[in-house]
Scaffold this motif. Sequence first.
Motif, PDB file in Angstrom:
ATOM      1  N   THR A  82       1.128   7.604  -3.445  1.00 33.53           N
ATOM      2  CA  THR A  82       2.416   6.933  -3.608  1.00 33.53           C
ATOM      3  C   THR A  82       3.005   7.203  -4.988  1.00 33.53           C
ATOM      4  O   THR A  82       4.203   7.429  -5.126  1.00 33.53           O
ATOM      5  N   THR A  83       2.147   7.199  -6.010  1.00 30.33           N
ATOM      6  CA  THR A  83       2.600   7.495  -7.369  1.00 30.33           C
ATOM      7  C   THR A  83       3.175   8.897  -7.460  1.00 30.33           C
ATOM      8  O   THR A  83       4.203   9.134  -8.100  1.00 30.33           O
ATOM      9  N   TYR A  90       9.773   3.713  -3.516  1.00 30.98           N
ATOM     10  CA  TYR A  90       8.324   3.763  -3.702  1.00 30.98           C
ATOM     11  C   TYR A  90       7.827   2.747  -4.726  1.00 30.98           C
ATOM     12  O   TYR A  90       6.687   2.838  -5.183  1.00 30.98           O
ATOM     13  N   ARG A 122       4.521  10.632  -5.005  1.00 26.34           N
ATOM     14  CA  ARG A 122       5.816  10.658  -4.315  1.00 26.34           C
ATOM     15  C   ARG A 122       6.900  10.033  -5.177  1.00 26.34           C
ATOM     16  O   ARG A 122       8.044  10.509  -5.210  1.00 26.34           O
ATOM     17  N   SER A 165       0.819  -1.207   0.000  1.00 24.79           N
ATOM     18  CA  SER A 165       0.000   0.000   0.000  1.00 24.79           C
ATOM     19  C   SER A 165       0.855   1.260   0.000  1.00 24.79           C
ATOM     20  O   SER A 165       0.401   2.325  -0.393  1.00 24.79           O
ATOM     21  N   SER A 166       2.094   1.148   0.459  1.00 28.01           N
ATOM     22  CA  SER A 166       2.984   2.314   0.514  1.00 28.01           C
ATOM     23  C   SER A 166       3.961   2.343  -0.648  1.00 28.01           C
ATOM     24  O   SER A 166       4.825   3.202  -0.717  1.00 28.01           O
ATOM     25  N   ARG A 167       3.817   1.406  -1.571  1.00 28.59           N
ATOM     26  CA  ARG A 167       4.720   1.347  -2.715  1.00 28.59           C
ATOM     27  C   ARG A 167       3.932   1.250  -4.009  1.00 28.59           C
ATOM     28  O   ARG A 167       2.883   0.636  -4.069  1.00 28.59           O
ATOM     29  N   PHE A 168       4.502   1.832  -5.045  1.00 33.11           N
ATOM     30  CA  PHE A 168       3.898   1.777  -6.367  1.00 33.11           C
ATOM     31  C   PHE A 168       4.118   0.384  -6.954  1.00 33.11           C
ATOM     32  O   PHE A 168       5.103  -0.285  -6.655  1.00 33.11           O
TER      33      PHE A 168
END
Length: 202
Positions: A101-102, A150, A104, A20-23
């Motif tokens: 995330t995208t 990310y 970032r 959920s915290s990474r693309f």
Amino acid sequence: MESKKYLEDISQIKDLMNRSSRFISLSGLSGILAGIYAITGAVVAYLFLLPKNNGYVILHSWNFRMLIAILIAVAVLSFVSAYLLTTKKAKKNDEKIWDATTKRLLVSFLVPLITGGIYILIKLNSQHYGLTASLMLIFYGLALVNASKYTIGKVKYLGYSEIVLGLLCAAFPGYGFWFWVLGFGVLHIIYGSLMYLKEAKA
């Protein structure tokens, strides 16, 4: 038995939070296409635009403008291919393509890349041509490493490879064109192929 189930639940929660915290990882095929675009552009430049006596292309010349056009074309084609193929992959896996995330990831990627691009243009305007390929590789590698936190894919290893290649290019500036082909062409194809094979097994 309950302890084992508890550990499995913790592992699943951790994996879910990580994702959920990474693309989502980029499509391997987009890496292959980016490498093909780069090599194709390099072939056109080598045959029709670059001096045959190991000289430099003069700033503001027709050849220089055409080289910039080729670089832009390679970048645009690579971006469009990555976007389309990654969007297709995201829909297939029922994942979001555009979220916080995208954003970032894009910021982390573009800040070093744009900084490097501006610095290269400043050096070119000062008629310092020798390290152009090296700087492109190094700043691109830094952008990949910076954005890798990310994304799920092993993009950071491609970034490390680009940085190392850029440093080697700085040590052998007379071979900048070939280092550029190796970094933006061959390395992308290798990385993309490895990712594509991994996707096929999944």
